[in-house]
Scaffold this motif. Sequence first.
Motif, PDB file in Angstrom:
ATOM      1  N   MET A   1       0.845  -1.200   0.000  1.00 36.65           N
ATOM      2  CA  MET A   1       0.000   0.000   0.000  1.00 36.65           C
ATOM      3  C   MET A   1       0.876   1.245   0.000  1.00 36.65           C
ATOM      4  N   THR A   2       0.582   2.189  -0.868  1.00 36.75           N
ATOM      5  CA  THR A   2       1.360   3.425  -0.958  1.00 36.75           C
ATOM      6  C   THR A   2       0.918   4.403   0.128  1.00 36.75           C
ATOM      7  N   ARG A   3       1.904   4.920   0.890  1.00 34.86           N
ATOM      8  CA  ARG A   3       1.617   5.882   1.954  1.00 34.86           C
ATOM      9  C   ARG A   3       2.270   7.229   1.712  1.00 34.86           C
ATOM     10  N   GLY A   4       3.384   7.246   0.961  1.00 34.72           N
ATOM     11  CA  GLY A   4       4.125   8.484   0.773  1.00 34.72           C
ATOM     12  C   GLY A   4       4.474   8.746  -0.672  1.00 34.72           C
ATOM     13  N   VAL A   5       4.585  10.022  -1.019  1.00 40.73           N
ATOM     14  CA  VAL A   5       4.928  10.434  -2.378  1.00 40.73           C
ATOM     15  C   VAL A   5       6.061  11.452  -2.309  1.00 40.73           C
ATOM     16  N   LEU A   6       7.127  11.196  -3.051  1.00 43.78           N
ATOM     17  CA  LEU A   6       8.230  12.143  -3.198  1.00 43.78           C
ATOM     18  C   LEU A   6       8.075  12.857  -4.535  1.00 43.78           C
ATOM     19  N   LEU A   7       8.144  14.180  -4.523  1.00 43.12           N
ATOM     20  CA  LEU A   7       7.958  14.973  -5.733  1.00 43.12           C
ATOM     21  C   LEU A   7       9.194  15.808  -6.022  1.00 43.12           C
ATOM     22  N   ASP A   8       9.680  15.716  -7.246  1.00 48.94           N
ATOM     23  CA  ASP A   8      10.704  16.640  -7.719  1.00 48.94           C
ATOM     24  C   ASP A   8      10.059  18.020  -7.861  1.00 48.94           C
ATOM     25  N   LEU A   9      10.868  19.061  -7.931  1.00 50.47           N
ATOM     26  CA  LEU A   9      10.341  20.415  -8.051  1.00 50.47           C
ATOM     27  C   LEU A   9      10.473  20.960  -9.466  1.00 50.47           C
ATOM     28  N   ALA A  10      11.710  21.310  -9.862  1.00 49.25           N
ATOM     29  CA  ALA A  10      11.910  21.894 -11.190  1.00 49.25           C
ATOM     30  C   ALA A  10      11.521  20.893 -12.266  1.00 49.25           C
ATOM     31  N   GLY A  11      10.638  21.317 -13.146  1.00 46.78           N
ATOM     32  CA  GLY A  11      10.185  20.450 -14.224  1.00 46.78           C
ATOM     33  C   GLY A  11       8.969  19.621 -13.879  1.00 46.78           C
ATOM     34  N   VAL A  12       8.585  19.623 -12.595  1.00 49.59           N
ATOM     35  CA  VAL A  12       7.409  18.872 -12.148  1.00 49.59           C
ATOM     36  C   VAL A  12       6.372  19.825 -11.547  1.00 49.59           C
ATOM     37  N   ILE A  13       6.796  20.633 -10.582  1.00 56.13           N
ATOM     38  CA  ILE A  13       5.925  21.645  -9.978  1.00 56.13           C
ATOM     39  C   ILE A  13       5.997  22.955 -10.764  1.00 56.13           C
ATOM     40  N   TYR A  14       7.205  23.322 -11.181  1.00 54.27           N
ATOM     41  CA  TYR A  14       7.373  24.593 -11.893  1.00 54.27           C
ATOM     42  C   TYR A  14       8.470  24.494 -12.936  1.00 54.27           C
ATOM     43  N   ASP A  15       8.409  25.404 -13.889  1.00 51.25           N
ATOM     44  CA  ASP A  15       9.499  25.669 -14.835  1.00 51.25           C
ATOM     45  C   ASP A  15       9.914  27.114 -14.622  1.00 51.25           C
ATOM     46  N   ASP A  25      -2.753  21.906  -7.711  1.00 54.33           N
ATOM     47  CA  ASP A  25      -3.981  21.155  -7.425  1.00 54.33           C
ATOM     48  C   ASP A  25      -3.677  19.664  -7.224  1.00 54.33           C
ATOM     49  N   ALA A  26      -2.728  19.141  -7.996  1.00 51.85           N
ATOM     50  CA  ALA A  26      -2.361  17.727  -7.864  1.00 51.85           C
ATOM     51  C   ALA A  26      -1.791  17.435  -6.486  1.00 51.85           C
ATOM     52  N   VAL A  27      -0.957  18.341  -5.958  1.00 50.04           N
ATOM     53  CA  VAL A  27      -0.415  18.167  -4.614  1.00 50.04           C
ATOM     54  C   VAL A  27      -1.548  18.140  -3.590  1.00 50.04           C
ATOM     55  N   ALA A  28      -2.504  19.060  -3.744  1.00 50.18           N
ATOM     56  CA  ALA A  28      -3.644  19.106  -2.826  1.00 50.18           C
ATOM     57  C   ALA A  28      -4.450  17.801  -2.885  1.00 50.18           C
ATOM     58  N   ARG A  29      -4.649  17.263  -4.075  1.00 52.68           N
ATOM     59  CA  ARG A  29      -5.409  16.021  -4.213  1.00 52.68           C
ATOM     60  C   ARG A  29      -4.684  14.842  -3.573  1.00 52.68           C
ATOM     61  N   LEU A  30      -3.361  14.810  -3.710  1.00 49.86           N
ATOM     62  CA  LEU A  30      -2.597  13.741  -3.067  1.00 49.86           C
ATOM     63  C   LEU A  30      -2.729  13.813  -1.546  1.00 49.86           C
ATOM     64  N   TRP A 250      -2.806   8.631 -11.364  1.00 47.29           N
ATOM     65  CA  TRP A 250      -2.256   7.268 -11.381  1.00 47.29           C
ATOM     66  C   TRP A 250      -2.040   6.765  -9.955  1.00 47.29           C
ATOM     67  N   ILE A 251      -1.446   7.602  -9.103  1.00 46.46           N
ATOM     68  CA  ILE A 251      -1.129   7.194  -7.729  1.00 46.46           C
ATOM     69  C   ILE A 251      -2.410   6.909  -6.952  1.00 46.46           C
ATOM     70  N   ILE A 252      -3.384   7.791  -7.066  1.00 48.46           N
ATOM     71  CA  ILE A 252      -4.645   7.606  -6.344  1.00 48.46           C
ATOM     72  C   ILE A 252      -5.356   6.341  -6.815  1.00 48.46           C
ATOM     73  N   ALA A 253      -5.295   6.094  -8.119  1.00 48.63           N
ATOM     74  CA  ALA A 253      -5.956   4.906  -8.668  1.00 48.63           C
ATOM     75  C   ALA A 253      -5.260   3.615  -8.245  1.00 48.63           C
ATOM     76  N   HIS A 254      -3.953   3.689  -7.951  1.00 49.18           N
ATOM     77  CA  HIS A 254      -3.174   2.492  -7.606  1.00 49.18           C
ATOM     78  C   HIS A 254      -2.785   2.471  -6.129  1.00 49.18           C
ATOM     79  N   GLN A 255      -3.429   3.220  -5.266  1.00 53.03           N
ATOM     80  CA  GLN A 255      -2.967   3.350  -3.892  1.00 53.03           C
ATOM     81  C   GLN A 255      -3.056   2.070  -3.077  1.00 53.03           C
ATOM     82  N   ASP A 256      -3.871   1.128  -3.478  1.00 53.45           N
ATOM     83  CA  ASP A 256      -3.945  -0.137  -2.757  1.00 53.45           C
ATOM     84  C   ASP A 256      -2.982  -1.163  -3.317  1.00 53.45           C
TER      85      ASP A 256
END
Length: 256
Positions: A1-15, A25-30, A250-256
């Motif tokens: 079961m997925t409990r944590g998500v690591l996110l890169d910043l440059a190129g993922v959150i912002y350019d 919004d994606a961060v908020a949904r996670l 994808w993560i939310i759909a595969h969280q189990d």
Amino acid sequence: MTRGVLLDLAGVIYDGETAIPGGVDAVARLRQAGFAVRFVSNTTRSAKQRVLQRLEAMGLTLATADVFTPAQAAREWLLSNGRAPHLLIHPGLAPDFYELPDRDKRAVIVGDAGEAFTYAALNDAFRELEHGAELLALATNRTFRDSDGGLSLDAGPFVAALEFASLKRATVLGKPSSAFFLAALASMDCAPDQAIMVGDDAEADIAGALRAELSGALLVRTGKYRQGDEERFDPRPTATVADLAAAADWIIAHQD
């Protein structure tokens, strides 16, 4: 079961200074789906406080501990190993190394120094290594997506030059170092097999995370991504998706 998500910043959150559409919004949904989130960045042109201010200006709510940077790891390494820094970094990163004690022994710290990567600066660093300094690489990324939209040389090629000249192997403190991923996961009490990484760099973000035994790593087609990146490095991505919004789906759909 997925409990944590690591996110890169440059190129993922912002350019640059611009948020990538749908990312905040994606961060908020996670978070709403119950995932712990940490931001793991190889950004070495800005001090951590500046990174936090940029994210907050884009609408993200976060604590200082939510962001992991290689400069943090380097500062801790210097203190625990009794060394003073010889810095080959971008001026914007300098505040992360203020107020360190002076020591007889030194360590050369290489980040993305940008225009400061002159022959004189590289040669000064080489001479420090020749006199016994350790070599620390904040990151070994090959390229990054620059503000003009094109790819530019990152710190990796310059680290390789110093390694070649000095016959020393750099200690890598940022991605793809497994220790860097594991430290971020430990901060949210999350085991590697319960975590997923999202990044735009198939080598440092994706292959690095999978070598650290995370359960999955999603490559986004934003930032520095180029066609075919998903086939260039091993281990290969668990999935390749359009952007962070699609990764969250994808993560939310595969969280189990």
